[in-house]
Design a protein around this motif. Structure first.
Motif, PDB file in Angstrom:
ATOM      1  N   GLU A  78     -10.143  -4.112   0.190  1.00  0.00           N
ATOM      2  CA  GLU A  78     -11.096  -3.782  -1.603  1.00  0.00           C
ATOM      3  C   GLU A  78     -11.073  -5.126  -2.418  1.00  0.00           C
ATOM      4  O   GLU A  78     -11.868  -5.672  -3.017  1.00  0.00           O
ATOM      5  N   ARG A  79      -9.731  -5.635  -2.171  1.00  0.00           N
ATOM      6  CA  ARG A  79      -8.934  -7.191  -2.890  1.00  0.00           C
ATOM      7  C   ARG A  79     -10.254  -8.228  -2.652  1.00  0.00           C
ATOM      8  O   ARG A  79      -9.994  -8.890  -3.056  1.00  0.00           O
ATOM      9  N   ALA A  80     -10.231  -8.381  -0.691  1.00  0.00           N
ATOM     10  CA  ALA A  80     -11.240  -9.527  -1.100  1.00  0.00           C
ATOM     11  C   ALA A  80     -12.716  -8.668  -0.856  1.00  0.00           C
ATOM     12  O   ALA A  80     -13.409  -9.295  -1.512  1.00  0.00           O
ATOM     13  N   MET A  81     -13.161  -7.985  -1.198  1.00  0.00           N
ATOM     14  CA  MET A  81     -14.216  -8.005  -0.859  1.00  0.00           C
ATOM     15  C   MET A  81     -14.642  -7.543  -2.216  1.00  0.00           C
ATOM     16  O   MET A  81     -15.818  -7.014  -2.801  1.00  0.00           O
ATOM     17  N   ILE A  82     -13.887  -6.712  -3.568  1.00  0.00           N
ATOM     18  CA  ILE A  82     -14.730  -5.944  -4.814  1.00  0.00           C
ATOM     19  C   ILE A  82     -13.939  -7.107  -5.662  1.00  0.00           C
ATOM     20  O   ILE A  82     -14.305  -8.198  -6.353  1.00  0.00           O
ATOM     21  N   GLY A  83     -12.522  -7.813  -5.669  1.00  0.00           N
ATOM     22  CA  GLY A  83     -11.690  -8.273  -6.228  1.00  0.00           C
ATOM     23  C   GLY A  83     -12.253  -9.580  -6.082  1.00  0.00           C
ATOM     24  O   GLY A  83     -12.167 -10.470  -7.460  1.00  0.00           O
ATOM     25  N   HIS A  84     -12.293 -11.010  -4.939  1.00  0.00           N
ATOM     26  CA  HIS A  84     -13.040 -11.553  -4.729  1.00  0.00           C
ATOM     27  C   HIS A  84     -14.467 -11.769  -4.358  1.00  0.00           C
ATOM     28  O   HIS A  84     -14.369 -12.578  -2.880  1.00  0.00           O
ATOM     29  N   SER A  85     -15.150 -11.186  -4.800  1.00  0.00           N
ATOM     30  CA  SER A  85     -16.635 -11.059  -3.852  1.00  0.00           C
ATOM     31  C   SER A  85     -17.853 -11.883  -3.819  1.00  0.00           C
ATOM     32  O   SER A  85     -18.384 -12.782  -5.209  1.00  0.00           O
ATOM     33  N   LEU A  86     -17.413 -12.270  -2.676  1.00  0.00           N
ATOM     34  CA  LEU A  86     -19.366 -13.283  -2.512  1.00  0.00           C
ATOM     35  C   LEU A  86     -19.979 -12.336  -2.769  1.00  0.00           C
ATOM     36  O   LEU A  86     -21.521 -12.851  -2.421  1.00  0.00           O
ATOM     37  N   LEU A  87     -20.246 -11.159  -2.099  1.00  0.00           N
ATOM     38  CA  LEU A  87     -21.383 -10.282  -1.930  1.00  0.00           C
ATOM     39  C   LEU A  87     -21.754  -9.689  -3.068  1.00  0.00           C
ATOM     40  O   LEU A  87     -22.822  -9.308  -3.721  1.00  0.00           O
ATOM     41  N   ALA A  88     -20.975  -9.186  -4.670  1.00  0.00           N
ATOM     42  CA  ALA A  88     -21.748  -8.654  -5.875  1.00  0.00           C
ATOM     43  C   ALA A  88     -22.095  -9.659  -7.226  1.00  0.00           C
ATOM     44  O   ALA A  88     -22.957  -8.854  -7.187  1.00  0.00           O
ATOM     45  N   ASP A  89     -20.725 -10.509  -7.475  1.00  0.00           N
ATOM     46  CA  ASP A  89     -20.791  -9.957  -8.478  1.00  0.00           C
ATOM     47  C   ASP A  89     -21.396 -11.849  -8.966  1.00  0.00           C
ATOM     48  O   ASP A  89     -21.203 -12.656  -7.944  1.00  0.00           O
ATOM     49  N   PRO A  90     -23.198 -12.185  -9.299  1.00  0.00           N
ATOM     50  CA  PRO A  90     -23.081 -12.766  -9.341  1.00  0.00           C
ATOM     51  C   PRO A  90     -23.423 -14.483  -9.574  1.00  0.00           C
ATOM     52  O   PRO A  90     -23.155 -15.183  -9.118  1.00  0.00           O
ATOM     53  N   ASP A  91     -22.045 -14.554 -10.512  1.00  0.00           N
ATOM     54  CA  ASP A  91     -21.780 -15.183 -11.488  1.00  0.00           C
ATOM     55  C   ASP A  91     -20.572 -15.803 -10.509  1.00  0.00           C
ATOM     56  O   ASP A  91     -20.340 -16.839 -10.228  1.00  0.00           O
ATOM     57  N   HIS A  92     -19.508 -15.411  -9.972  1.00  0.00           N
ATOM     58  CA  HIS A  92     -18.831 -15.754  -9.551  1.00  0.00           C
ATOM     59  C   HIS A  92     -18.659 -16.556  -8.300  1.00  0.00           C
ATOM     60  O   HIS A  92     -18.570 -16.863  -7.904  1.00  0.00           O
ATOM     61  N   HIS A  93     -20.253 -15.156  -7.342  1.00  0.00           N
ATOM     62  CA  HIS A  93     -20.842 -16.387  -5.998  1.00  0.00           C
ATOM     63  C   HIS A  93     -20.876 -17.985  -6.695  1.00  0.00           C
ATOM     64  O   HIS A  93     -21.087 -18.349  -5.907  1.00  0.00           O
ATOM     65  N   ARG A  94     -22.277 -17.979  -7.654  1.00  0.00           N
ATOM     66  CA  ARG A  94     -22.995 -19.296  -7.792  1.00  0.00           C
ATOM     67  C   ARG A  94     -21.230 -20.979  -7.972  1.00  0.00           C
ATOM     68  O   ARG A  94     -21.397 -21.432  -7.797  1.00  0.00           O
ATOM     69  N   LEU A  95     -20.341 -20.157  -8.409  1.00  0.00           N
ATOM     70  CA  LEU A  95     -19.495 -21.145  -8.378  1.00  0.00           C
ATOM     71  C   LEU A  95     -18.685 -21.133  -7.328  1.00  0.00           C
ATOM     72  O   LEU A  95     -18.153 -22.081  -7.298  1.00  0.00           O
ATOM     73  N   ILE A  96     -18.228 -19.866  -6.369  1.00  0.00           N
ATOM     74  CA  ILE A  96     -17.186 -20.024  -5.684  1.00  0.00           C
ATOM     75  C   ILE A  96     -18.564 -21.273  -4.906  1.00  0.00           C
ATOM     76  O   ILE A  96     -18.235 -22.085  -3.898  1.00  0.00           O
TER      77      ILE A  96
END
Length: 415
Positions: free
Chosen positions: A88-106
């Motif tokens: 859950e820490r990998a797939m929710i806390g640092h999710s490339l799948l869920a959070d569009p803003d964080h995904h774009r940053l990464i």
């Protein structure tokens, strides 16, 4: 118009990806589904299916739906943060799948990890291992490509790409085989939970490898590149590194195994002049890979998204949590989309090429996946230039995600 709609048979009578008819020839069913309309309710999966490319591209680009598996109405309850496992820490806390803003940053900060130079360096690591695999195979009169080669490539590729030391290989192998099942909504809860526990074990290994690498940051591989980015980027932390590696496993496991089988089958089933064209260069094969995928139509399901709330979408009222499937493969034999779709042409133009997604959700590991397949196909046809199918392979009904073969028996003419 309503009377005509009422006369149509239920779509599940025309489209069943688990049927023998679909296994042998999915094209008629895919076209039937696409013709039903731009968005179709599919009762067996309790899901809406988006069938047409303009709508799929817009959805990928604007992201009105959630990519978070836990937003699915039938997903297990999202655990509170104080009960998160490593998964859950990998797939929710640092999710490339869920959070569009964080995904774009990464995606922005890790783009150097997928540069041409890095891919070339990783190729240099994989190539000797592929050659060794064929050395061990020798020159048999015939062999099962799936058992002798294809099953080994995902493990070889991912461990060498990431830079996982040999001592961890036995433990990491299982998650490479099952990781994509952790979010597959069509399999049983029990099977998904086993995959999740495998993933937890793998994350522990990844954490150990990261700790070792911090003390000896000398290797030229994907992990080394990510650790360098971590030092330079304030918003990129260890959790993001772990998620990136898991994303690479997801892109390189099931997908690679399916692609290995269909690449060989497609190249041997069609005009052999296509082989030289496909293997002329890494760039030529990148395009050929898309044609192999189009011609084979190996997909069963597509890309899953979930309604984050009760909402209107493409003229339909979606309840919160309902699954929406993007199925770009439905276009692959549509003559309105591809000219002469029945012809296998490795130089066919793909614009856009959506094999690995599109826009913000384009698969980050696409270049790596294509390169390792190019290496394997090049070595295969160099060793066995007179290769041919020994039989028409039987499809495997048990695969949860794609049309695959029980075995792929090849005749080498070496004897």
């Amino acid at each position: 118009m309503a009377e005509v709609a009422q006369e149509l048979p239920p779509i599940e009578q025309l489209f069943n990806p688990n049927s023998n008819d679909y296994m042998e020839n999915p094209v008629p069913q895919c076209l039937a589904l696409a013709r039903r309309g731009p968005i179709v309710w599919y009762e067996p999966w309790q899901a809406w299916i988006v069938t047409r490319m303009p709508d799929i591209l817009e959805c990928w680009h604007k992201e009105p739906l959630s990519s978070d598996f836990y937003d699915w109405e039938f997903a297990p309850a999202r655990p509170p943060e104080d009960e998160w496992s490593h998964f859950e820490r990998a797939m929710i806390g640092h999710s490339l799948l869920a959070d569009p803003d964080h995904h774009r940053l990464i995606r922005k900060v890790v783009s150097p990890a997928f540069s041409r130079n890095v891919v070339d360096a990783i190729q240099a690591k994989i190539e000797p291992e592929v050659q060794k695999l064929f050395d061990e195979l020798g020159e048999p009169e015939q062999f099962d490509y799936k058992e002798a080669v294809a099953n080994h490539i995902p493990f070889i590729s991912i461990t060498r790409m990431v830079g996982i030391p040999k001592k961890y290989w036995p433990e990491i192998k299982q998650v490479i085989l099952t990781f994509t099942e952790t979010w597959n909504p069509t399999i049983s809860d029990e099977r998904r939970e086993i995959a999740r526990q495998n993933c937890n074990k793998a994350i522990v290994i990844i954490q150990e490898v990261i700790a070792e690498r911090r003390n000896a940051p000398v290797q030229d591989d994907f992990l080394s590149t990510l650790l360098k980015i971590e030092q330079e980027q304030e918003n990129f932390v260890e959790g993001d590194i772990i998620t990136m590696i898991l994303a690479l496993i997801g892109a390189g496991a099931d997908t690679t195994l399916v692609a290995q089988q269909w690449a060989v089958y497609a190249l041997l089933k069609n005009d052999r002049s296509q082989i030289d064209k496909a293997l002329a260069s890494a760039d030529a094969f990148s395009n050929a890979f898309s044609e192999i995928n189009r011609w084979g139509v190996s997909s069963k399901m597509g890309f899953a998204r979930y309604a984050p709330r009760d909402m209107e979408f493409m003229g339909e009222t979606l309840r919160k949590g309902v699954m929406v499937l993007m199925m770009p493969h439905l276009k692959d034999y549509d003559p309105e989309y591809f000219e002469n779709p029945e012809i296998f042409d490795v130089q066919r133009t793909f614009d856009p090429d959506v094999m690995f997604g599109y826009g913000p959700r384009y698969c980050i590991g696409a270049a790596l996946a294509k390169r390792q397949l190019f290496l394997t196909m090049t070595e295969l046809f160099k060793r066995f230039p007179n290769l041919e199918l020994a039989e028409e392979p039987e499809r495997d009904l048990e695969d949860h995600n794609a049309i695959v073969f029980k075995r792929l028996l090849l005749r080498t003419h070496c004897a």
